[in-house]
Design a protein around this motif. Structure first.
Motif, short mmCIF file in Angstrom:
data_model
loop_
_atom_site.label_atom_id
_atom_site.label_comp_id
_atom_site.label_asym_id
_atom_site.label_seq_id
_atom_site.Cartn_x
_atom_site.Cartn_y
_atom_site.Cartn_z
N LYS A 69 13.50 74.01 2.32
CA LYS A 69 13.77 74.69 1.05
C LYS A 69 13.43 76.17 1.11
N ALA A 70 12.40 76.50 1.89
CA ALA A 70 11.97 77.90 2.01
C ALA A 70 12.80 78.66 3.04
N GLY A 71 13.72 77.98 3.73
CA GLY A 71 14.52 78.63 4.75
C GLY A 71 13.78 78.92 6.03
N GLN A 72 12.62 78.28 6.22
CA GLN A 72 11.83 78.52 7.43
C GLN A 72 12.28 77.69 8.62
N ILE A 73 13.02 76.62 8.35
CA ILE A 73 13.62 75.80 9.39
C ILE A 73 15.12 75.73 9.13
N ARG A 74 15.89 76.04 10.15
CA ARG A 74 17.35 75.91 10.09
C ARG A 74 17.77 74.85 11.10
N TYR A 75 18.96 74.31 10.90
CA TYR A 75 19.46 73.33 11.87
C TYR A 75 20.97 73.34 11.88
N ARG A 76 21.51 72.85 12.96
CA ARG A 76 22.96 72.80 13.15
C ARG A 76 23.36 71.39 13.52
N ALA B 118 18.77 64.63 -3.43
CA ALA B 118 18.31 65.88 -4.05
C ALA B 118 17.34 66.64 -3.15
N LEU B 119 16.69 65.93 -2.22
CA LEU B 119 15.71 66.58 -1.35
C LEU B 119 16.36 67.33 -0.20
N ALA B 120 17.43 66.75 0.35
CA ALA B 120 18.11 67.34 1.50
C ALA B 120 19.42 66.59 1.69
N PRO B 121 20.42 67.20 2.32
CA PRO B 121 21.66 66.47 2.62
C PRO B 121 21.33 65.17 3.36
N ILE B 122 22.03 64.08 3.01
CA ILE B 122 21.66 62.79 3.58
C ILE B 122 21.85 62.73 5.08
N SER B 123 22.76 63.54 5.64
CA SER B 123 22.95 63.54 7.09
C SER B 123 21.67 63.95 7.82
N SER B 124 20.82 64.73 7.15
CA SER B 124 19.59 65.20 7.79
C SER B 124 18.60 64.08 8.05
N ALA B 125 18.82 62.90 7.45
CA ALA B 125 17.90 61.78 7.66
C ALA B 125 18.00 61.20 9.07
N VAL B 126 19.07 61.49 9.79
CA VAL B 126 19.13 61.14 11.21
C VAL B 126 19.02 62.40 12.06
N GLY B 127 18.53 63.47 11.43
CA GLY B 127 18.35 64.74 12.12
C GLY B 127 17.00 65.32 11.81
N VAL B 128 17.03 66.49 11.20
CA VAL B 128 15.80 67.25 10.97
C VAL B 128 14.83 66.53 10.04
N MET B 129 15.32 65.70 9.10
CA MET B 129 14.45 64.96 8.19
C MET B 129 14.29 63.50 8.62
N GLY B 130 14.59 63.20 9.86
CA GLY B 130 14.49 61.83 10.35
C GLY B 130 13.71 61.72 11.64
N MET B 131 14.09 60.72 12.45
CA MET B 131 13.39 60.49 13.71
C MET B 131 13.46 61.70 14.63
N LEU B 132 14.57 62.42 14.58
CA LEU B 132 14.71 63.62 15.41
C LEU B 132 13.64 64.64 15.04
N GLY B 133 13.53 64.94 13.74
CA GLY B 133 12.54 65.90 13.30
C GLY B 133 11.12 65.43 13.55
N LEU B 134 10.88 64.14 13.30
CA LEU B 134 9.54 63.58 13.55
C LEU B 134 9.21 63.61 15.04
N THR B 135 10.22 63.45 15.89
CA THR B 135 10.00 63.56 17.33
C THR B 135 9.51 64.96 17.70
N ALA B 136 10.20 65.97 17.18
CA ALA B 136 9.78 67.36 17.46
C ALA B 136 8.39 67.63 16.90
N TYR B 137 8.14 67.18 15.70
CA TYR B 137 6.86 67.39 15.03
C TYR B 137 5.72 66.70 15.79
N SER B 138 5.94 65.44 16.17
CA SER B 138 4.89 64.68 16.86
C SER B 138 4.60 65.26 18.24
#
Length: 350
Positions: free
Chosen positions: A305-312, A120-140
């Motif tokens: 959710k706010a559309g401030q981050i997009r990903y492909r 419900a929070l985000a598509p599950i594929s995003s957990a190995v992308g923008v909502m996962g280690m990939l996103g945390l890598t960019a953030y960190s």
């Protein structure tokens, strides 16, 4: 359930100099394992393909005959691990296989303990992308290590890739001027027009360095390094005093054999680093899981959710496609975060 077969890819050899080929991987099939107390059996839904995996294989971290390493989104098939039940979706490290064990005594695929996912929070594929280690890598790398300030110029190499597209958008949220570096013009257009970068320069252009300098008239205050090689050498000439660099990856150099590519990178940059007092931050995302993951997940879900981050995403269908998709990713042939969909995504119908 008896009779469950586990197709998988193993490393066929310690790879020689250069880039991956079909000869580096071997297809195998075997009975799926059964979970013991403290373990669970999961079915891989999405497999993440990332440049660092080639470095592991080249350095001998993975041995011939072992299932190839890879982080994944999986669904629990059978659980004897407290807190996880059949049907749950999890982020884990199943590797290049259809079924894998997770839990006590399972250490073959790294330090990552499974994390339960909420579709419900985000598509599950995003957990190995923008909502996962990939996103945390960019953030960190961007927020924690380099802490860009509004008005500074931030340059992102491999800007259309999984980490690059997120890092650049995070810099934009900070009020920075954001310049991407990518390959073919289709990727540059996406980075500018869809992701909102101020500019994107193709490293394939014969006048690449001149275009980069024109895009950064006030110099480069922060550089997110994903590539190395000629791209890095061009960036060096534009770094400002007290610039910061996150050293995330050197994808263009992963085919080198018998070289310490990090040491070569540092030696190349050393004269400029000294003269300009440049701060270099090597990035290993595992250092930031305990300290920043919860904060990152909360903020990233809000931005999405706010559309401030997009990903492909660039999704390849079927585990059998993994070696070719991996080769394509390393040569710049994929577009966005590279995934293999190994089995049905049951969350899509919920």
């Amino acid at each position: 359930m008896p009779g469950r077969i586990n197709p998988h890819w193993v490393l066929a050899r310690t790879p020689p100099e250069g880039w991956p080929s079909d000869a580096d991987f071997a297809w195998r099939e075997a009975p799926a394992p059964s979970p013991q107390p403290g373990q669970m059996l999961t079915r891989t839904v999405y497999l993440s393909l990332d440049p660092y995996q080639w470095g592991r294989r080249r350095r001998g971290v993975e041995q011939p005959g072992e299932v190839c390493h890879g982080r994944a989104v999986s669904q629990v098939v059978e659980s004897r691990l407290e807190g996880f039940a059949e049907g749950d979706f999890v982020f884990n490290t199943n590797g290049w296989q259809t079924y894998g064990l997770t839990g006590e005594g399972i250490s073959a695929f790294g330090y990552m303990f499974p994390r339960k996912l909420d579709p419900a929070l985000a598509p599950i594929s995003s957990a190995v992308g923008v909502m996962g280690m990939l996103g945390l890598t960019a953030y960190s790398g961007l927020y924690v290590q380099c802490a860009p300030r509004a008005g500074e110029t931030v340059v992102i190499s491999a800007a259309s890739g999984g980490v690059g597209q997120v890092a650049g958008q995070l810099a934009r949220l900070r009020g920075c001027r954001v310049v991407g570096i990518a390959g073919r013009e289709e990727k540059c257009a996406y980075v500018r027009d869809e992701l909102g970068f101020d500019e994107c320069v193709s490293h394939l252009a014969p006048d690449f360095q001149e275009r980069l300098y024109a895009a950064c008239p006030d110099g480069i205050d922060v550089y997110f390094e994903n590539v190395g090689g000629a791209v890095f050498e061009a960036v060096l000439g534009r770094l400002t005093p007290n610039a910061r660099i996150t050293l995330c990856g050197l994808a263009s150099q992963y085919g080198a054999m018998g070289e310490d590519i990090m040491q070569t990178w540092r030696e190349t940059g050393a004269p400029v680093f000294r003269r300009q007092n440049v701060q270099v931050h090597p990035l290993f995302v595992g250092d930031y899981v305990a300290s920043h993951q919860d904060q990152f997940l909360s903020q990233m879900s809000g931005w999405l959710k706010a559309g401030q981050i997009r990903y492909r995403e660039d999704i390849h269908k079927g585990l059998e496609t993994a070696p070719r998709a991996f080769q394509s990713m390393l040569s710049g042939g994929t577009f966005g975060k590279t995934l293999v969909q190994v089995s049905e995504d049951a969350s899509a119908s919920r």
